[in-house]
Write an enzyme that holds these catalytic residues in place. Structure first.
Site, short mmCIF file in Angstrom:
data_model
loop_
_atom_site.label_atom_id
_atom_site.label_comp_id
_atom_site.label_asym_id
_atom_site.label_seq_id
_atom_site.Cartn_x
_atom_site.Cartn_y
_atom_site.Cartn_z
CG HIS A 1 49.20 37.23 41.92
ND1 HIS A 1 49.71 37.94 40.86
CD2 HIS A 1 49.32 35.92 41.57
CE1 HIS A 1 50.12 37.11 39.91
NE2 HIS A 1 49.89 35.86 40.32
N PRO B 1 50.59 47.67 39.83
CG PRO B 1 52.22 49.07 38.97
CD PRO B 1 51.91 47.65 39.20
NE ARG B 2 44.32 47.50 42.00
CZ ARG B 2 43.67 47.79 43.11
NH1 ARG B 2 42.61 48.60 43.08
NH2 ARG B 2 44.07 47.32 44.27
N GLY C 1 48.32 38.24 34.54
CA GLY C 1 47.04 38.65 33.98
C GLY C 1 46.44 37.58 33.09
CD GLU D 1 48.39 31.54 34.35
OE1 GLU D 1 48.52 32.70 33.92
OE2 GLU D 1 47.69 31.25 35.35
CG ASP E 1 48.50 31.79 41.57
OD1 ASP E 1 49.06 32.88 41.32
OD2 ASP E 1 47.88 31.16 40.70
CG ASP E 2 45.80 34.63 43.24
OD1 ASP E 2 46.04 35.84 43.28
OD2 ASP E 2 46.05 33.92 42.23
C1 6MZ Z 1 47.66 35.12 35.98
C2 6MZ Z 1 47.11 36.16 37.94
C3 6MZ Z 1 46.82 34.93 38.56
O1 6MZ Z 1 48.49 42.31 41.17
O2 6MZ Z 1 46.30 43.22 41.91
N1 6MZ Z 1 46.86 37.12 38.86
N2 6MZ Z 1 47.52 36.25 36.66
N3 6MZ Z 1 47.38 33.90 36.49
C4 6MZ Z 1 46.97 33.77 37.78
N4 6MZ Z 1 46.71 32.53 38.31
C5 6MZ Z 1 45.60 31.75 37.96
N5 6MZ Z 1 46.44 35.17 39.83
C6 6MZ Z 1 46.47 36.52 39.99
O3 6MZ Z 1 46.88 40.80 42.28
C7 6MZ Z 1 45.84 40.32 41.49
C8 6MZ Z 1 46.21 40.24 40.03
O4 6MZ Z 1 47.21 39.23 39.83
C9 6MZ Z 1 47.02 38.56 38.59
C10 6MZ Z 1 45.76 39.12 37.96
O5 6MZ Z 1 46.13 40.07 36.99
C11 6MZ Z 1 45.06 39.79 39.13
O6 6MZ Z 1 44.24 40.85 38.72
P1 6MZ Z 1 47.45 42.29 42.22
O7 6MZ Z 1 47.98 42.52 43.60
#
Ligand code: 6MZ
Length: 357
Positions: free
Chosen positions: A36, A129-130, A204, A234, A311-312
Site C-alpha cells: 500500500h 484515491p483520496r 480497508g 483478515e 503490505d506496509d
Molecule cells: C486492509 C489495509 C491494510 O491506499 O492510502 N491498508 N487494508 N488491511 C491491511 N493490512 C493490515 N494495510 C493498508 O494506503 C493505505 C491504506 O491501505 C489500506 C488502508 O485502507 C489504508 O488506509 P493507501 O495508499
C-alpha cells in the site's frame, strides 16, 4: 532510499543469515504485489513534510515520533496510523514526492535499477484515491501514475484500491465523498486510455462495509480485463457472509486469507487462487500468533501459489528482502525453507502478476 528502518520479526530473521544468503535473496528475480503506497512511505520524507507543514497546519512532530515507535494491539488500532500519514501527504506535490520515494525504495531510481540490489524486479503498487484539498480522485491517480509510468511497464504497475468504508453508488452519496462506483469507473477509464492501471483491490478496515453491494462493480472490473484482488478473512468471524461475497467476485488473487474456513480454503485450492502473504503484517497485527502457526504453511505444503509481500513497510518495519529472510532463516526465526523452495516462491510472484508482460 524510501525504505524505513527494519525491526521486529523480519530483522531477527535477517540477522541470522550469512551475507551470501542475503545476496541469494537479493539476486532472485521477484515481484512485490501487495504494497500500500501510504503504508510504505519513508520516515524521512514524512519528517521533511512535517517540517514544511508545521506552521500551516499546526502539525505536531510528537505524533510523528509516535509513528516511529508505533505498537499495535489489534488490527483495528492499526488503521489509526494512516490518520497521521494522510495529514502529511495532503497535497499533490507531497503525494508525488512520497510516490517517487516508495517506487525508488522498491525498484531503485529510474534508469539506475540494479537487478541484484533492488528489493524487487517488478512492483504492483496499490493506493486508494483520496481528495487532496480541492483536487479530485482522478487527479490523485494521475499524480501517482505519472510517477509509476517513469518506469518501464516490465517494472511497475498500479492497482487502484477501493476502501471498504467508501459509499457504494455515487448517486446516493450526499457528502461528495469518493465512492466505489467512482473509483472503479476511474480505474476502467484510465486502463482504456492506456494508462498503467493493472488491477483493482478491495482493502480497508475489515470490520466495515457490506461486500455484497460491491459485486456489480467488481464484475465490471473483470469484464475489462483488469486484475482483481481482495483483502479477505483478515479477522476472525468477519461480517457475516463477507468472505463468501468476496469469493463470489471470482478474484484473481486474494490478500491475507488468514481466517478462511476449511470449505473456503478448498475453493481457493480448487480455483488455484494465488494468496498474497504478508508475514510481518499478520504477526504484528496479532492476527497470527507466530510464524510457526502461519497459514503460509498450509499452502506451501500443497504447492499452492503464494506471493510474499510487505503490505506496509512503515508500520510493519520491514522490507521485501527481510520478508524473504523469514522464509530462509531456520526456526524459530524463520520457516527454514530450502533455497529451491524460496526460489519457487519468487517465481510464483512473477507468474501471478497482473501486468508487466
Ligand atoms: C486492509 C489495509 C491494510 O491506499 O492510502 N491498508 N487494508 N488491511 C491491511 N493490512 C493490515 N494495510 C493498508 O494506503 C493505505 C491504506 O491501505 C489500506 C488502508 O485502507 C489504508 O488506509 P493507501 O495508499
Amino acid at each position: 532510499p524510501g525504505t524505513p528502518p527494519i525491526s521486529g520479526p523480519s530483522l531477527a530473521a535477517l540477522n541470522t543469515l550469512s551475507e551470501e544468503e542475503v545476496e541469494f535473496i537479493l539476486g532472485l528475480p521477484k515481484a512485490e504485489l501487495h504494497a500500500h503506497l501510504n503504508g510504505c512511505v519513508g520516515m524521512e520524507v514524512l519528517f521533511e513534510l512535517a517540517d514544511e507543514f508545521v506552521e500551516g497546519i499546526g502539525f505536531e512532530q510528537s505524533s510523528l515520533k509516535r509513528l516511529e515507535s508505533f505498537s499495535i494491539d489489534d488490527i483495528g488500532e492499526f488503521f489509526k496510523v494512516f490518520g497521521v500519514i494522510y495529514g502529511l501527504v495532503s497535497t499533490r506535490e507531497a503525494l508525488g514526492r512520497v510516490t517517487r520515494g516508495v517506487l525508488g525504495g522498491f525498484l531503485g531510481e529510474v534508469g539506475e535499477e540494479s537487478e541484484s540490489e533492488s528489493e524487487c524486479t517488478y512492483l504492483e503498487l496499490r493506493t486508494t484515491p483520496r481528495r487532496l484539498g480541492s483536487s479530485s480522485a482522478e487527479e490523485y491517480l494521475e499524480t501517482v501514475l505519472e510517477e509509476v509510468e517513469r518506469y518501464p511497464k516490465e517494472k511497475a504497475g498500479l492497482i487502484v484500491s477501493v476502501d471498504r468504508r467508501m459509499g457504494v453508488a455515487t448517486e446516493n452519496e450526499s457528502e461528495g465523498g469518493i465512492t466505489v462506483e467512482e473509483v472503479v469507473n476511474l480505474a476502467i477509464e484510465l486502463k482504456k486510455q492506456g494508462r498503467r492501471v493493472v488491477g483493482v483491490d478491495v482493502c480497508g478496515d475489515p470490520r466495515s462495509g457490506d461486500m455484497e453491494l460491491l459485486k456489480p462493480f467488481m464484475g465490471k472490473v473483470r469484464e475489462v480485463g483488469l486484475g482483481l484482488t481482495v483483502h479477505i478473512a483478515e479477522i476472525p468471524g468477519s461480517v457475516s457472509g463477507d468472505t463468501q461475497h468476496l469469493l463470489s467476485f471470482t478474484p484473481d488473487r486474494i490478500g491475507h486469507g488468514t481466517f478462511l474456513s476449511e470449505k473456503e480454503k478448498e475453493i481457493v485450492l480448487e480455483r488455484r487462487i494465488p494468496v498474497e502473504v504478508c508475514l510481518s503484517s499478520n504477526i504484528i497485527c496479532k492476527t497470527v500468533p507466530d510464524l510457526a502457526s502461519h497459514h503460509i504453511r498450509y499452502y506451501l505444503e500443497r504447492d499452492h501459489p503464494i506471493v510474499l509481500c510487505t503490505d506496509d513497510t512503515l508500520p510493519f518495519r520491514t522490507s521485501l528482502t527481510a520478508e524473504y529472510a523469514l522464509l530462509l532463516a531456520k526456526s524459530p526465526f524463520g520457516l527454514g525453507l530450502s533455497r529451491e523452495e524460496v526460489r519457487r516462491v519468487a517465481e510464483w510472484s512473477l507468474e501471478v502478476r497482473f501486468g508487466g508482460r
